[in-house]
Write a protein that holds these residues in place. Sequence first.
Motif, PDB file in Angstrom:
ATOM      1  N   TYR B 125      88.992 -43.337  30.101  1.00  0.00           N
ATOM      2  CA  TYR B 125      89.421 -42.932  31.555  1.00  0.00           C
ATOM      3  C   TYR B 125      90.270 -43.790  32.038  1.00  0.00           C
ATOM      4  O   TYR B 125      91.305 -43.720  32.630  1.00  0.00           O
ATOM      5  CB  TYR B 125      88.181 -42.494  32.449  1.00  0.00           C
ATOM      6  CG  TYR B 125      88.599 -42.226  33.853  1.00  0.00           C
ATOM      7  CD1 TYR B 125      88.814 -40.796  33.983  1.00  0.00           C
ATOM      8  CD2 TYR B 125      88.792 -42.938  35.007  1.00  0.00           C
ATOM      9  CE1 TYR B 125      89.250 -40.327  35.332  1.00  0.00           C
ATOM     10  CE2 TYR B 125      89.204 -42.500  36.168  1.00  0.00           C
ATOM     11  CZ  TYR B 125      89.524 -41.000  36.521  1.00  0.00           C
ATOM     12  OH  TYR B 125      90.027 -40.664  37.648  1.00  0.00           O
ATOM     13  N   ASN B 129      94.136 -43.725  33.138  1.00  0.00           N
ATOM     14  CA  ASN B 129      94.566 -43.664  34.450  1.00  0.00           C
ATOM     15  C   ASN B 129      94.638 -45.150  35.096  1.00  0.00           C
ATOM     16  O   ASN B 129      93.714 -45.915  34.977  1.00  0.00           O
ATOM     17  CB  ASN B 129      93.281 -43.074  35.334  1.00  0.00           C
ATOM     18  CG  ASN B 129      93.300 -41.910  35.117  1.00  0.00           C
ATOM     19  OD1 ASN B 129      93.945 -40.842  35.336  1.00  0.00           O
ATOM     20  ND2 ASN B 129      92.245 -41.345  34.120  1.00  0.00           N
ATOM     21  N   ASP B 133      96.059 -47.030  40.565  1.00  0.00           N
ATOM     22  CA  ASP B 133      96.390 -45.503  41.021  1.00  0.00           C
ATOM     23  C   ASP B 133      94.889 -44.882  41.550  1.00  0.00           C
ATOM     24  O   ASP B 133      94.804 -44.329  42.630  1.00  0.00           O
ATOM     25  CB  ASP B 133      97.034 -44.886  40.094  1.00  0.00           C
ATOM     26  CG  ASP B 133      98.403 -45.469  39.773  1.00  0.00           C
ATOM     27  OD1 ASP B 133      99.092 -46.198  40.589  1.00  0.00           O
ATOM     28  OD2 ASP B 133      99.008 -45.020  38.789  1.00  0.00           O
ATOM     29  N   PHE B 134      94.095 -44.828  40.507  1.00  0.00           N
ATOM     30  CA  PHE B 134      92.828 -43.828  40.975  1.00  0.00           C
ATOM     31  C   PHE B 134      91.907 -44.555  41.730  1.00  0.00           C
ATOM     32  O   PHE B 134      91.504 -43.749  42.730  1.00  0.00           O
ATOM     33  CB  PHE B 134      92.299 -43.517  39.626  1.00  0.00           C
ATOM     34  CG  PHE B 134      91.108 -44.219  38.988  1.00  0.00           C
ATOM     35  CD1 PHE B 134      91.531 -45.098  37.894  1.00  0.00           C
ATOM     36  CD2 PHE B 134      89.695 -44.472  39.681  1.00  0.00           C
ATOM     37  CE1 PHE B 134      90.381 -46.233  37.647  1.00  0.00           C
ATOM     38  CE2 PHE B 134      88.953 -45.049  39.250  1.00  0.00           C
ATOM     39  CZ  PHE B 134      89.109 -45.982  37.885  1.00  0.00           C
TER      40      PHE B 134
END
Lengths: 567, 576
Positions: B125, B129, B133-134
């Motif tokens: 993950y 990502n 950003d996340f």
Amino acid sequence: MVRAGFRNGYMLLLFILSAVGLNEIILLGNDLIAQAADGVLGGQQVDFSTFIIPLLWMIVLGTAASYCKSIFGNHYSAMVQRDVRASLGKHLVRLPFSYFDEKGSGSIMTRLISDMDELGRFFSEILPNLLINVIAVVTATIYLVQMDVRLIAVLFASYPVMLVVADRLSKKLAWLAQKLRSHMDACNEKAYDAIQGIVIGRSYNLYEVQKKEIDAVIDQKVEQACKSTRISSMGWVLKNIITTIPVILCYLFALYETMQDRITVGEMLAFTVILSRILNPIGDIVFCANDIREAGVSLKRIQEIDNQEEERTDGRIHTLSQAGADVPAIEWNGVCFAYGGSKEHAVLKNMSFRVETGTQTAFVGGSGEGKTTIFKLLCGFYDRDEGRYQLFGHPFEEWDLEAARSCFSEVSQNVFLFPGTIWDNVACGKEHATDEEVVQACKNANIHDFIVRLPEGYETLVGERGVRLSGGQRQRISIARAFLKDAPILLLDEPTAAVDVEAEQKIQEAVERIASGRTVIVIAHRLSTIRNAGRIYVVNGGKIAETGNHGELLERRGIYAEMYAKG
Amino acid sequence: MGNCWREGEFMRKCMQRDDLNTFFRFMGLMGDRLPVYLGAILLSTIGDAGRKIANSYLIQSIVTAAQDKNVDNVLLPVLGNFAVFVVCLLLWRFGIIRYNIEGRTGAGKVEKLVFSKAMRLPMSYYEQNHSSDFMSRLIFDTQKASDIYTSRLRRLLAAVLSTVAYLIPMFYFSWELTLCMVGISLLVFAADSLFAKPLKKAGVRLSDKNKVMLEKLTSILSGMELIKIFPVGARLTQEYETAGREYYQIQKSTNRLSAGLESLNQMFDLIGTLAFLGMGIWFVSLGRVSLGALTALYSLYGTFRYAFLDIGQYLPQMMNCIANAEKLFAFIDMEEEPEQWTQEPVSDDCQDMGEEIMLSVRNVDFSYDSLGGGACNGGGKVLEQFSMQVRKGSYVAVVGESGCGKSTLAKLLLGFYPVGAGSMSIGGKAYRNLTLHEIRQLIAYVPQDPYLYEASIAENIAYGRYGASREEVIAAAKAANAHEFIIRLPDGYDTILGERGNTLSGGERQRIAIARAVIRNAPVMLLDEATSALDNESESLVQEAVRKLRGNRTILMIAHRPSTISAADVVVRVGG
């Protein structure tokens, strides 16, 4: 900025006029009703149909005034912002590079962006609100004065206390909010930190430890929030009591005046209505003061940028054909330089060197020895403190800056890519570049094949929201830019990050291609690639310590030989 | 001024069942504090509404006294209502403090839940990502969702409850006039919701354009060096100006819209006020209502109107927050990294590896495809039938073409991903029999670009082993050739490292990371050699530090430089 505020001042004037108009209409309506009330209470037979027409007129006019007020106020704000942006944009690109370098463009950026926001808020919210409130208070006061001077005297006599309290309170609240804000930031930073370092966290089994740390920061934040709420809620209670007491006093005094028959019951009715209309504006004016203080800081900072002197635009545009091939491309004589002009921390001390046209010259030296500073001075980003600098035989200060800079192109791994397409990013090397020129430049830079393999080819977006390019790819894009620019001198900031063998070959090939026939100045971080340089300058302590080609320097067994042995 | 409008969109958008479920689930996170929380909201609302009602009764008694020209009975109601006013304020304060404590604690709970979740996701993950950003999305969603606890729910409930609370005395003062006022308020409400959609659209367009404008400004500022050298300055300012002008155009059309809404509101306000007073006087003349009641009614009407219109504003805001909560739940419900990739126990067949073998990798296949979306290479097997055996105490250099093979091997050894086929063992134990926690306990890892936390240098090193003493930290730093430069820093070991450890050079950061690995005292040390930004001097210091560690540890070095390879006992080639 101030100029923009004045230039569009007529809009503000229209705004003020409509706001005053609106208030007058409301007061007029009140007056009418007060008369009617008195009539009724006086036992007269009031014919309500006589009231209908003026009331309808008031509604129509009031609606129109309100529309004008809103549109003029907002237009004013939009126009001022537009003008400030337009002049700021032009101004920014003309500022000397040193301004951005010294302040760190990152911090300028965040500040400028938040300041522009604050500026927008000032013109769209704070200023109009302040004006509306002032207008409401002033028009109501004038109306009340005509009714009964003593009423207004009581009102204003009881307000200073409230003003002081409100001012204190608003400061305290702002302070609390700021404190809470910093706790929130700390909390987010902590979580952010843990996620950014997840590879370490995972491989060192730090989950439990970090969770405990993050939880502790969150708990602190919650605690701070609870503390704030105790203080601020007490503040609000006090404020409410303190603002209510003068109102009650005003009512009681109005009652007294009515009993004394100085005002009619209808007027008292009008008074209570108007009082409720201006109570909030009076309070808001005080709170406005705080907003204005905050906005003032931002406005001052934008003003500061506005007042920064732009780069010089005088100077001559020399054409290079005038200079023969035997004129050295660059000649420095005893150049001294310190950032910010502080003599103790001089970066370059009495530096002299020559770069012959059409040759390769390399600068080597440890990190922090001022190699990058040499590039910055060459491009005129900074002015040297002492010494002579001749570019193609002309003193640098005689050159037009733009013309001088058109002699240089730069290739480096840390190139900035604008958010936009790859095409845009390459094409910025030359004004009005044609499609063929861009493609040819990319082919020369060995990046064309890579680009066309991307799903969207040259239209691929790069930058924050686009694809991420590796250091090698960035470097080749910068080479393509340099090909387009076709400047006589190439500044080559050697890559610091290793790339894989294949990519390295491609880059090397492209660099050789662009270097041929040009004057090349290399900043070398690793010594493996500069053996072919015609002349190597070893920078040490802000001076040229050794000069020669690779072989000569090795024989000298000096700094260079030592560095070479280590690498 | 202009851009503030009331959203009445909920007229069209009824609460969806899913939204309700999300809402209840979110409120459920409060656990057994929920009743206290709701009670606090109720209490604070009663206090707030009560104080305004008391105020209106106070006005009534004064005006009535004025009308009757009789001040004998005025003092008692004035003082009484003032007392009620103060009591209500204190009630409000009590409620609001409790509410804030419960709300903030609940928000803290949500944050803890979310952040701890964020640290437990599978490695794939994080690779797919970008962390910033996340995380920024996550922090945004968390804050928005927590707003339900700390403001949105109370505002909405308070608006609904106090609307009802105000109506009771209003009807008591004069039901005819109140009905008329409610009718006008409904008209305003309808007008507002008529404007809500186009205004919202305009708002979205404005913020989109604003983003474009900011991007152009950012380009100018961060591309300053380029602007000076290449002829792009004019183009960039042109673009910025164009974006600014477009923004201005949208602003202008939005202004017309919001002016329309504002004047419409003003019109209803005028109609309301004038009609109310006009009608009120008429009623007074008919003797149906007293002047005092009329004034009191008017003062309440203002507050009622705001509370009523607030419902239209707060409900859509609440719905937006619920949408954020939904995203948050989607995140919370994501699968975590398991304790162990596969639990089927295998016999530790150590026949082919005596005590001497520290690490063993046999016939391992791996491809990122199986993880869904490749981190690199796009597809295909990264490792195919890869095997290697590493003796205890040896110094192994792993080399190979730049691609994914080498770093992938390191990630597999750390258990970041499950292997496709084949088996691995460490210290004589099969990976399948070990939890990921146990595996990682045996390895000290130094990644290529080592991350240093925003903490002091000592803390960063001590992260290697929980509870390490200052002496141990210093010893580790000495072993890693880091002590010298650390004590030269003004704050020494207590120097707080800035964002991404930027205040230190690449070589210095690398050496701190090595100290962190040293203090871990794990049998296996896994290093991904730094390729970037090391000048000759720091590179040799790093290499020397690694050389010093040889002997009692097994060192696995992913090598990018020829000089590293020459120092190793064994060279393992990956791929090709």
